[in-house]
Design an enzyme around this catalytic site. Structure first.
Site, mmCIF file in Angstrom:
data_model
loop_
_atom_site.group_PDB
_atom_site.id
_atom_site.type_symbol
_atom_site.label_atom_id
_atom_site.label_comp_id
_atom_site.label_asym_id
_atom_site.label_seq_id
_atom_site.Cartn_x
_atom_site.Cartn_y
_atom_site.Cartn_z
ATOM 1 N N HIS A 1 0.839 -1.188 0.000
ATOM 2 C CA HIS A 1 0.000 0.000 0.000
ATOM 3 C C HIS A 1 0.880 1.247 0.000
ATOM 4 C CE1 HIS A 1 -3.773 -2.018 0.354
ATOM 5 N NE2 HIS A 1 -3.472 -2.597 1.511
ATOM 6 N N CYS B 1 -0.106 2.091 -5.027
ATOM 7 C CA CYS B 1 -1.056 3.103 -5.471
ATOM 8 C C CYS B 1 -0.490 4.503 -5.218
ATOM 9 C CB CYS B 1 -2.379 2.949 -4.731
ATOM 10 S SG CYS B 1 -3.273 1.442 -5.133
#
Length: 816
Positions: free
Chosen positions: A395, A444
């Site tokens: 992440h 991301c």
């Protein structure tokens, strides 16, 4: 020697060494040869053997190709089969060298001569050759073989008008052959008219194709015009086709090749194929270097290793003083959605980078403190001219142009205070005066609405050596492919197809971006973004050329090795007479697999197994997955074990994770469960085992690091450092350190260091460790089962477009 049925072991050592030199390259070398020999099952190499070959690069004089050739020689590989595999690889240099060495050259000593005779006369064309015994001859008129033309002399009597034309002789022995020059036979008719017309026929001696002007090596600047020239003569007239890195250039079918306004993508190997209706030859393969400010007036020479150099100064190839990579993959988040791809992605990238001679540290599931400590230790391996690569899968987010990597312990509403700041890492890397800084961020880049802080990085140095490869664009998500039990991120699915290419880093990543853009399932959803200020033609495939300080290089190698030390395999003897083998294998730098197997047991014992229990505090092990019959059952999806060879010696496997959190020596109990034939009850015996701190556990990444100042002068850190007295280096590594260096091998604050908490004691014989890259002797025994081996199950690039996955379902695709 001219018998291709002879074994590979009959070659002289000098010949094998030269052949190994030709195969020691990542693009067309020993790994491709290992794939080519797989068509014969008896020559197939196991993953352990290939890893052994790969690890030869850790030795100053080691050669992966030389070890592979030795393995093939032990399996009675013939010279003919080796030649066939080299041809399949299209390794022209190796084919030519082996052919010239094994087969005595066939040489034409008498060439056929052109003749003009009257119709009905007699023509004798002679071709004589020297070479190995059993030479054969074939005569051809044009492209058609002449009947009864299988002797050194071709006799045409009486000759007719239909027999005039061009003749050539093919001299052969086995697969080796040469052609003579062309000879023209002209037949004059007996009538006057015909004679008059034939009197004007020009009789000429036509030879085979011959290159009269070879192309030359060149070094030019970006934006210049590349001009290569190849001239040849022959009859029929020759035709031309230019090749760049073995790929044909279109259109490029003239003697002169001109490419205006070149870029670094045009650098590489060039050659020209010259051919006509009957024959073909190839020009020399030349190297063209393209970079800033090259002086084209210097001459080129070729050294003994086959690398092209400028006579006045070496400009053809950039190099690294060393290569170091830190790969981090976070999957099992405590407060966020779990990911699946990082494990397979880090594993894929580790194997590829090791082939490119990178020292790789691969870590899974790190919290904030561990990520900071790992990066700090990674930075200490960097030095002037070192190539540093940092890869992160997990992440992440990006705010105001700043990227942040999210650790597994980040709270639900995390901010930059809970994460690792990429730009800060870059600044610290620059202070180490590295030759190349590569960041590959597979995460991301959506905006984090919980974080309003705008961090202010310190001033970055003006250095043209930074490359950022983002798996996705700004404010977009990165995706992973879920398939079976393993996953691959979209980025790695494409990157692994290009990473080994001998191209400038930015050119290689551009091609990855193009591949992603052509894939149906990624188009419009995820696109690689490249940011770079790299002005030099630096590539991940660049060779390593050690710095002027060998002590610093040796120290760096040893300090890196500290984090890759496995416990020594051992044998446990129990009172009942059972002998148990205890072995270890590394899946990642912080994940280890322990296996047990019964080697000996008395006849009156009918059942027996050795199980592990009572692990020391701090080790992360799922008790439900301990003592399993296969690595897969123990939770490892990347290792397989072939027990078919010794079904009578089954093994039990236990997988230990998060070794970076191990604060004390790893201890556990080996519990032997057995049953006598005369008893119904099971009996147990136990032995306590201590194996020290394996792999990355020695670094104590759970401890906060002291603030460090990385100044320009810090590049000398590795020149003056000392090892702690409690260091448990392998004996083999210790013996290789000069005495003058062992007393000054860096402190914890200046090297990839070993931390020893108070109370730890090392150095006893039972704590001796061996590096991960070496194998215990029992692995190499003929009777031993196959070792643990890495088996990739990731999604192949070629199949991406065949998948029917849909993003909106979130069942097969998940954003990071």
């Amino acid at each position: 020697m001219g018998d291709w049925n002879l074994g590979l072991g009959t070659l002289r050592e000098g010949v094998l060494s030269k052949l190994a030199d030709l195969l020691d390259n990542p693009k067309c070398g020993w790994r491709q040869l290992a794939d080519a020999v797989n068509e014969q099952p008896r020559f197939r190499c196991s993953e352990k053997e290939l890893m052994s070959c790969s690890l030869q690069v850790l030795s100053a004089k080691g050669s992966p190709s030389r070890l592979l050739l030795a393995m093939l020689a032990d399996r009675a590989c013939s010279l003919g089969f080796l030649l066939q595999c080299l041809k399949k690889m299209e390794h022209r240099e190796a084919v030519q060298f082996l052919t010239a060495t094994v087969m005595e050259q066939i040489r034409i000593t008498v060439q056929p001569q052109s003749q003009r005779v009257p119709e009905g006369g007699r023509v004798v064309l002679s071709c004589q050759a020297s070479g190995p015994l059993g030479l054969g001859y074939q005569w051809f008129k044009g492209k058609e073989e002449v009947l009864n033309g299988s002797t050194p002399e071709l006799v045409l009597s009486p000759v007719t008008v239909n027999q005039q034309g061009y003749y050539i002789c093919r001299v052969h022995q086995g697969e080796n052959f040469v052609f003579s020059q062309w000879a023209q036979v002209c037949v004059a008719r007996s009538d006057s008219s015909s004679a008059g017309s034939s009197s004007g026929f020009m009789l000429s001696s036509v030879s085979g194709l011959r290159i009269t002007q070879q192309p030359r090596h060149m070094a030019i600047a970006e934006g210049d015009t590349l001009c290569l020239e190849c001239r040849a003569e022959g009859n029929p007239p020759p035709q031309y086709q230019w090749y760049h890195n073995k790929q044909p250039l279109l259109p490029a079918n003239k003697p002169t090749l001109k490419i205006p306004c070149v870029t670094t993508a045009d650098r590489g190997q060039y050659s020209c194929r010259v051919y006509n209706l009957y024959h073909e030859v190839w020009s020399d393969q030349v190297h063209v270097e393209i970079g800033p400010g090259f002086d084209c007036g210097d001459s080129w020479v070729e050294n003994t290793e086959g690398f092209t150099l400028m006579a006045s100064r070496q400009l053809s190839q950039f190099y690294a003083t060393d290569k170091v990579a830190l790969l981090m993959g976070n999957m099992n988040y405590q407060h966020h959605r779990q990911l699946r791809a990082p494990m397979a992605d880090v594993h894929e990238l580790t194997n590829l980078l090791r082939q490119l001679d990178f020292k790789v540290v691969s870590l899974l599931d790190l919290n904030r403190q561990e990520m900071h400590s790992a990066v700090t230790e990674f930075l200490l391996l960097l030095d002037r001219g070192v190539y540093g690569l940092l890869y992160f899968a997990g992440h992440g987010y990006e705010n105001y142009g700043n990227s942040f990597m999210v650790p597994i312990d980040a709270p639900a509403s995390y901010t930059s205070e809970h994460c690792l700041w990429v730009q800060d890492v870059l600044q610290r890397m620059q202070e180490r005066e590295t030759g190349l800084n590569v960041f590959l961020l597979d995460m991301c880049r959506k905006r984090n609405l919980n974080d309003d802080i705008i961090p202010q990085p310190g001033p970055l140095k003006v250095t043209a050596n930074i490359v950022f490869g983002y798996a996705t664009c700004v404010d977009a998500e990165a995706y992973e492919v879920n398939k079976d039990d393993l996953s691959n991120g979209i980025f790695i699915s494409f990157l692994k197809q290009r990473l080994m290419e001998d191209e400038k880093v930015t050119v290689m990543l551009d091609r990855v971006a193009e591949d992603m853009g052509q894939c149906e399932i990624t188009r419009g959803r995820q696109a690689l973004e490249l940011r770079s200020n790299l002005s030099e033609r630096r590539a991940l495939t660049d060779r390593i050329q050690s710095s002027d300080c060998p002590a610093a290089t040796s120290a760096r190698n040893l300090q890196w090795a500290i984090a890759h030390v496995l416990p020594e395999s051992r044998y446990l003897q129990f009172e009942c007479g059972v002998k148990v083998q205890l072995g270890f294998a590394a899946e990642f730098s912080n994940i280890m697999i322990i296996y047990t197997r019964i080697l000996e047991q008395p006849r009156d014992i009918v059942s027996c197994c050795a199980q592990l229990s009572d692990f020391s505090e701090g080790v992360d092990v799922d008790l439900k997955l301990t003592n399993q019959e296969s690595p897969r059952d123990a939770g490892s999806l990347l290792f397989t074990f072939d027990a078919a060879a010794r079904p009578e010696l089954p093994s039990l496997y236990t997988r230990l994770r998060a070794l970076q959190r191990l604060q004390k020596e790893l201890t556990f109990t080996v519990c032997l469960h057995y049953q006598y034939s005369s008893m119904d009850e099971e009996v147990q015996e136990k032995q306590m085992v201590s194996v020290g701190k394996p792999l990355v556990a020695k670094l104590n990444l759970y401890q906060p690091r002291l603030p460090r100042s990385f100044s320009a002068s810090s590049s000398s850190d590795l020149h003056t450092f000392s090892l702690p007295e409690s260091s448990s280096f392998p004996e083999g590594l210790q013996s290789s350190i000069p005495a003058s260096e062992t007393s000054s091998l860096g402190s914890a604050s200046t090297c990839w260091s070993y931390y020893s908490p108070p109370g730890e004691v090392h150095g006893s014989a039972r704590h001796v460790n061996v590096p991960e890259e070496t194998f215990s002797p029992e692995f190499l025994e003929r009777d031993a089962p196959q070792p643990l081996s890495a088996e990739s199950k990731s999604l192949p690039h070629a199949h991406l477009e065949d998948l029917s996955f849909q993003f909106h379902t979130k069942q097969n695709f998940h954003s990071c």
